[in-house]
Design a protein around this motif. Structure first.
Motif, PDB file in Angstrom:
ATOM      1  N   SER A   1       0.853  -1.193   0.000  1.00 40.19           N
ATOM      2  CA  SER A   1       0.000   0.000   0.000  1.00 40.19           C
ATOM      3  C   SER A   1       0.888   1.242   0.000  1.00 40.19           C
ATOM      4  O   SER A   1       2.104   1.147   0.211  1.00 40.19           O
ATOM      5  CB  SER A   1      -0.884   0.029   1.259  1.00 40.19           C
ATOM      6  N   GLY A   2       0.255   2.380  -0.188  1.00 41.49           N
ATOM      7  CA  GLY A   2       0.986   3.638  -0.087  1.00 41.49           C
ATOM      8  C   GLY A   2       1.461   3.881   1.338  1.00 41.49           C
ATOM      9  O   GLY A   2       2.489   4.530   1.559  1.00 41.49           O
ATOM     10  N   THR A   3       0.711   3.362   2.295  1.00 38.40           N
ATOM     11  CA  THR A   3       1.112   3.510   3.700  1.00 38.40           C
ATOM     12  C   THR A   3       2.391   2.708   3.962  1.00 38.40           C
ATOM     13  O   THR A   3       3.338   3.219   4.570  1.00 38.40           O
ATOM     14  CB  THR A   3      -0.040   3.050   4.622  1.00 38.40           C
TER      15      THR A   3
ATOM     16  N   PHE B   1      -3.869  13.574   3.694  1.00 39.71           N
ATOM     17  CA  PHE B   1      -4.511  12.347   4.152  1.00 39.71           C
ATOM     18  C   PHE B   1      -3.748  11.807   5.374  1.00 39.71           C
ATOM     19  O   PHE B   1      -2.531  11.955   5.473  1.00 39.71           O
ATOM     20  CB  PHE B   1      -4.503  11.323   3.014  1.00 39.71           C
TER      21      PHE B   1
ATOM     22  N   ALA C   1      -2.523   9.093   6.410  1.00 36.99           N
ATOM     23  CA  ALA C   1      -1.376   8.179   6.319  1.00 36.99           C
ATOM     24  C   ALA C   1      -0.041   8.919   6.352  1.00 36.99           C
ATOM     25  O   ALA C   1       0.957   8.382   6.850  1.00 36.99           O
ATOM     26  CB  ALA C   1      -1.466   7.341   5.046  1.00 36.99           C
TER      27      ALA C   1
ATOM     28  N   ASP D   1       5.795  12.084  -0.626  1.00 40.73           N
ATOM     29  CA  ASP D   1       4.551  11.308  -0.576  1.00 40.73           C
ATOM     30  C   ASP D   1       3.802  11.609  -1.873  1.00 40.73           C
ATOM     31  O   ASP D   1       3.033  12.561  -1.973  1.00 40.73           O
ATOM     32  CB  ASP D   1       3.724  11.710   0.652  1.00 40.73           C
TER      33      ASP D   1
ATOM     34  N   ALA E   1       1.623   9.758  -3.362  1.00 37.42           N
ATOM     35  CA  ALA E   1       0.433   8.904  -3.495  1.00 37.42           C
ATOM     36  C   ALA E   1      -0.542   9.505  -4.516  1.00 37.42           C
ATOM     37  O   ALA E   1      -1.198   8.796  -5.264  1.00 37.42           O
ATOM     38  CB  ALA E   1      -0.254   8.735  -2.146  1.00 37.42           C
ATOM     39  N   GLN E   2      -0.616  10.827  -4.526  1.00 38.90           N
ATOM     40  CA  GLN E   2      -1.554  11.482  -5.445  1.00 38.90           C
ATOM     41  C   GLN E   2      -0.845  12.039  -6.681  1.00 38.90           C
ATOM     42  O   GLN E   2      -1.493  12.326  -7.682  1.00 38.90           O
ATOM     43  CB  GLN E   2      -2.277  12.611  -4.701  1.00 38.90           C
TER      44      GLN E   2
ATOM     45  N   SER F   1       1.070   5.351  -3.907  1.00 35.56           N
ATOM     46  CA  SER F   1      -0.045   4.445  -3.632  1.00 35.56           C
ATOM     47  C   SER F   1      -0.715   4.068  -4.944  1.00 35.56           C
ATOM     48  O   SER F   1      -0.857   4.914  -5.835  1.00 35.56           O
ATOM     49  CB  SER F   1      -1.067   5.162  -2.745  1.00 35.56           C
TER      50      SER F   1
ATOM     51  N   LYS G   1      -6.530   6.299  -7.208  1.00 38.21           N
ATOM     52  CA  LYS G   1      -5.363   7.139  -7.487  1.00 38.21           C
ATOM     53  C   LYS G   1      -5.166   7.245  -9.007  1.00 38.21           C
ATOM     54  O   LYS G   1      -5.639   6.388  -9.754  1.00 38.21           O
ATOM     55  CB  LYS G   1      -4.117   6.526  -6.839  1.00 38.21           C
TER      56      LYS G   1
HETATM   57  C1  LIG Z   1      -1.308  11.728   0.418  1.00 37.33           C
HETATM   58  C2  LIG Z   1      -1.507  10.274   0.696  1.00 37.33           C
HETATM   59  N1  LIG Z   1      -0.560   9.601   1.361  1.00 37.33           N
HETATM   60  C3  LIG Z   1      -0.672   8.283   1.620  1.00 37.33           C
HETATM   61  C4  LIG Z   1      -1.775   7.573   1.207  1.00 37.33           C
HETATM   62  C5  LIG Z   1      -1.877   6.134   1.616  1.00 37.33           C
HETATM   63  O1  LIG Z   1      -2.000   5.255   0.556  1.00 37.33           O
HETATM   64  P1  LIG Z   1      -2.719   3.831   0.765  1.00 37.33           P
HETATM   65  O2  LIG Z   1      -4.181   4.086   0.915  1.00 37.33           O
HETATM   66  O3  LIG Z   1      -2.375   3.088  -0.484  1.00 37.33           O
HETATM   67  O4  LIG Z   1      -2.119   3.196   1.964  1.00 37.33           O
HETATM   68  C6  LIG Z   1      -2.780   8.223   0.473  1.00 37.33           C
HETATM   69  C7  LIG Z   1      -3.953   7.540  -0.079  1.00 37.33           C
HETATM   70  O5  LIG Z   1      -4.795   6.964   0.397  1.00 37.33           O
HETATM   71  C8  LIG Z   1      -2.652   9.613   0.236  1.00 37.33           C
HETATM   72  O6  LIG Z   1      -3.597  10.289  -0.424  1.00 37.33           O
END
Ligand SMILES: Cc1ncc(COP(=O)(O)O)c(C=O)c1O
Length: 384
Positions: A61-63, A88, A90, A166, A168-169, A190, A195
């Motif tokens: 995951s992105g986390t 977000f 995370a 980060d 993710a976006q 992520s 996404k």
């Molecule tokens: C800015 C940001 N960081 C981290 C994440 C975490 O990604 P994930 O949901 O894949 O764990 C997200 C998305 O959900 C995000 O928008």
């Protein structure tokens, strides 16, 4: 009510590459290589080629992608990691997960990304307080736009901090034609389905040019395994990506550059239609956003009315994010930069995101634009 418009139309993309995705998934199912099948290495190679990073590690995951570098660097109790509050959860959650302290920094009023003057202030305040050791910055590419990496990199160099992007976006977005890995020690992304580059479940990736860091994160991804897989040499996690997700992503990556172009055409159309009417997120000169969200600011008193009226007209909206992290129950005890983060608070009250995806056709977009324009005129007349 008018025919509802999807906020993100994953079905349109699915229709476009249905056969290729179905075949890719079937190949994994037939091979039964569900964990670490050959598609994982292929995807990692392709993602490295896409962004020019030396190493890519896929993960769950992105986390996971954010926590892995923090674990690898040994960031933990007594350490400070600076990140925006308007993001977000995370982004800050991973800091707390490793036992370190997130220090919240304000964002820029126009780009919605880390305010570098406020970042400097937060670092200097943390040093002056003497309680925490500054270790890293996590910069977020909010809604798809790259953070101000050249300035943040310079600050990180000045204070000896690691820099995590980060993305993710914003994975795939550029500044002066370069992706975040040009400046960041690590780019974390992520592949959550919504996404810009999403899979069919959870997934993520970490990119770096640092071979040693990559090797440690690779070990951490599978329970801290060593050369001998039954001699675990560090405490790790189960952070692998499923092979099926890699197979889906290989097909989606092939059409991703064209999708980013389409998102930019759609964003430009929105911008032109809304000029002088509402304030969209500003994309800095020479930047290409991946437009994970198309977000405008409206006066706080009009936002709920706008969202409700648009809903009745079949136009969905979303609020990212109604509460900055430093106001949330789990995070309000963490330190904030000395200005108290007024921009993050203001944005949380004013932002609203409109439908955005690469398959938004002009007629549907015109319906959205018309609904926003007319509703705002009505609400403003009522308020006058
Ligand atoms: C800015 C940001 N960081 C981290 C994440 C975490 O990604 P994930 O949901 O894949 O764990 C997200 C998305 O959900 C995000 O928008």
């Amino acid at each position: 009510m008018d025919r509802p418009i999807p906020f993100i139309d994953l079905g349109a993309q699915r229709d476009r590459i249905r056969d290729r995705i179905d075949a890719a998934i079937a190949r994994v199912v037939d091979s039964a290589a569900f964990i670490m099948g050959p598609e994982i290495a292929t995807l990692e190679r392709q993602l490295s080629a896409f962004s020019g990073a030396a190493h890519t590690l896929s993960c769950g995951s992105g986390t996971d992608a954010l926590v892995l570098p923090l674990m690898a660097w040994g960031v933990g109790p007594g350490d400070a990691v600076f990140c925006p509050s308007f993001t977000f959860a995370a982004t800050a959650e991973v800091v707390a997960l490793v036992g370190a302290t997130a220090v919240f920094v304000d964002v820029d009023e126009e780009t919605f990304n880390l305010d570098t003057a406020n970042l400097r202030r937060a670092i200097e305040e943390t040093l002056a307080a003497g309680q925490l050791v500054p270790r890293a910055v996590i910069a977020v590419d909010l809604f798809g736009q790259a953070a101000d990496y050249p300035a943040i990199r310079a600050l990180c160099d000045e204070f000896g901090l690691k820099l995590i992007s980060d993305a993710a976006q914003g994975f795939g977005g550029t500044l002066d034609g370069k992706m975040a890995n040009e400046w960041a020690d690590v780019v974390s992304t992520s592949f959550f389905p919504a996404k810009p580059l999403g899979c069919y479940g959870d997934g993520g990736a970490v990119q770096t040019d640092d071979a040693e860091l990559h090797a440690v994160m690779q070990s951490l991804r599978v329970h801290g395994q060593g050369e001998d897989r039954y001699d675990n040499v560090r405490i790790g996690m189960n952070g692998r990506m499923d092979t099926i997700q890699a197979a889906v992503l290989i097909e989606k990556l092939a059409i991703f550059p064209g999708e980013i172009e389409a998102r930019n055409r759609i964003a430009e159309r929105y911008n032109a239609a809304f000029a002088g009417l509402v304030t969209p997120q500003t994309v800095v000169a020479n930047a290409v956003s991946t437009w994970a969200q198309y977000t405008i600011r409206v006066p706080a008193g009009l936002r709920d009315g706008l969202a409700a009226a648009l809903k009745t007209r079949g136009v969905p909206t979303a609020i990212y994010y109604p509460k900055p992290l430093h106001r949330q129950t789990a995070y309000r005890h963490f330190p904030v930069a000395g200005n108290g983060l007024p921009v993050s608070d203001r944005l949380a009250g004013e932002v609203i995101s409109l439908p955005m995806h690469p398959y938004l056709d002009a007629a549907t977009q015109d319906r959205i634009i018309g609904a926003v324009t007319e509703t705002l005129a009505e609400l403003r007349a009522e308020a006058a």
